[in-house]
Design a protein around this motif. Structure first.
Motif, short mmCIF file in Angstrom:
data_model
loop_
_atom_site.label_atom_id
_atom_site.label_comp_id
_atom_site.label_asym_id
_atom_site.label_seq_id
_atom_site.Cartn_x
_atom_site.Cartn_y
_atom_site.Cartn_z
N TRP A 61 47.82 50.22 38.85
CA TRP A 61 47.21 48.73 39.02
C TRP A 61 46.10 48.75 38.40
O TRP A 61 45.37 49.80 38.12
N GLY A 62 45.81 47.51 37.77
CA GLY A 62 44.62 47.33 36.94
C GLY A 62 43.60 46.77 38.10
O GLY A 62 44.22 46.06 39.35
N TYR A 63 42.33 46.92 38.05
CA TYR A 63 41.44 46.16 39.12
C TYR A 63 40.16 45.69 38.29
O TYR A 63 39.51 46.52 37.36
N VAL A 64 39.64 44.60 38.78
CA VAL A 64 38.53 44.17 37.99
C VAL A 64 37.63 43.78 39.25
O VAL A 64 38.10 43.17 40.07
N TYR A 65 36.27 44.04 39.04
CA TYR A 65 35.32 43.69 40.15
C TYR A 65 34.12 43.04 39.40
O TYR A 65 33.54 43.59 38.54
N VAL A 66 33.72 41.65 39.52
CA VAL A 66 32.63 40.92 39.12
C VAL A 66 31.40 41.58 40.04
O VAL A 66 31.39 41.24 41.03
N TRP A 67 30.51 41.92 39.18
CA TRP A 67 29.22 42.05 39.80
C TRP A 67 28.43 41.16 40.41
O TRP A 67 28.23 39.84 39.99
N ALA A 68 27.88 41.17 41.48
CA ALA A 68 27.37 40.06 42.27
C ALA A 68 26.22 39.38 41.68
O ALA A 68 25.91 38.10 41.58
N ASP A 69 25.30 40.21 40.74
CA ASP A 69 24.12 39.45 40.08
C ASP A 69 24.80 38.71 39.11
O ASP A 69 24.00 37.51 38.68
N HIS A 78 36.93 32.78 35.77
CA HIS A 78 38.38 33.40 36.18
C HIS A 78 38.50 34.88 35.86
O HIS A 78 37.90 35.03 34.78
N VAL A 79 38.95 35.65 36.55
CA VAL A 79 39.24 37.07 36.12
C VAL A 79 40.68 37.15 36.18
O VAL A 79 41.41 36.77 36.75
N VAL A 80 40.98 38.20 35.15
CA VAL A 80 42.50 38.44 34.95
C VAL A 80 42.43 40.02 35.00
O VAL A 80 41.66 40.73 34.39
N ALA A 81 43.29 40.79 35.81
CA ALA A 81 43.72 42.08 35.86
C ALA A 81 45.05 42.32 35.73
O ALA A 81 46.06 41.61 36.00
N HIS A 91 51.31 44.55 32.14
CA HIS A 91 52.34 44.38 33.23
C HIS A 91 51.64 44.10 34.49
O HIS A 91 50.40 44.42 34.59
N GLY A 92 51.96 43.42 35.35
CA GLY A 92 51.54 43.01 36.69
C GLY A 92 50.34 41.96 36.52
O GLY A 92 49.29 41.95 37.22
N ARG A 93 50.37 41.58 35.46
CA ARG A 93 49.08 40.49 35.35
C ARG A 93 48.74 39.46 36.29
O ARG A 93 49.68 38.88 36.94
N VAL A 94 47.62 39.45 36.66
CA VAL A 94 47.29 38.49 37.83
C VAL A 94 45.96 37.78 37.30
O VAL A 94 45.11 38.53 36.91
N VAL A 95 46.09 36.38 37.44
CA VAL A 95 44.82 35.64 37.19
C VAL A 95 44.15 35.22 38.74
O VAL A 95 44.80 34.80 39.46
N GLY A 96 43.12 35.57 39.07
CA GLY A 96 42.28 35.18 40.00
C GLY A 96 42.20 33.67 40.29
O GLY A 96 41.80 33.22 39.27
N ARG A 97 41.65 33.26 41.57
CA ARG A 97 41.27 32.09 41.79
C ARG A 97 39.91 31.89 41.08
O ARG A 97 39.16 32.97 40.80
N TRP A 104 43.17 42.43 41.86
CA TRP A 104 43.97 43.60 41.59
C TRP A 104 45.33 42.96 40.84
O TRP A 104 45.60 41.83 41.03
N SER A 105 45.67 43.84 39.79
CA SER A 105 47.09 43.38 39.24
C SER A 105 48.20 43.57 40.05
O SER A 105 47.78 44.17 41.01
#
Length: 136
Positions: A61-69, A78-81, A91-97, A104-105
């Motif tokens: 899995w790929g995982y992306v976490y956007v920092w709060a600040d 938008h975030v893509v993982a 593989h497993g590409r997911v575009v977040g809301r 998570w991908s």
């Protein structure tokens, strides 16, 4: 009232600062562990997000976490993982809301290949990316 809000905001930012722990478990695989080193998406010299790769249950899995600040100062991102193999296929590409800070991908059946996680943060037409370290 303003002072109280500033104190609360500072406390929350401190909890999400680098090194702060938060739950990181891929959907459907509680035993997955991070593999490789974390990468950081930077926008204008400021860290916007962390990018990690996880493996377990026969998947990556790929995982992306956007920092709060960073998220607090930017709207409509938008975030893509995804997981990327050595042939540069995603593989497993997911575009977040819109404004979704944790993405998570989908599970990628790539554990038998060399991979790295790809994280992308997009603001309008602009996008910035980072790859976690390559793992075989």
């Amino acid at each position: 009232m303003k002072k109280a809000l500033l104190i609360i905001a500072a406390a929350v930012a401190g909890m999400l600062a680098p090194g702060a722990a938060h739950a990181e478990t891929p959907p459907g695989c509680a035993s997955a562990q991070q593999i490789g080193s974390t990468a950081y998406v930077t926008v204008g010299g400021q860290t916007a997000a962390s990018v990690k790769q996880f493996a377990g249950c026969g998947k990556n899995w790929g995982y992306v976490y956007v920092w709060a600040d960073w998220a607090a100062r930017h709207d409509l991102f938008h975030v893509v993982a995804s997981v990327v193999t050595d042939d540069n296929r995603e593989h497993g590409r997911v575009v977040g809301r819109v404004d979704q800070r944790e993405v998570w991908s989908a599970p990628a059946g790539t554990v038998d290949r060399c991979t790295r996680a790809l994280g992308v943060v997009k603001l309008g037409e602009d996008g910035w990316s980072a790859y976690s370290s390559r793992r075989c």
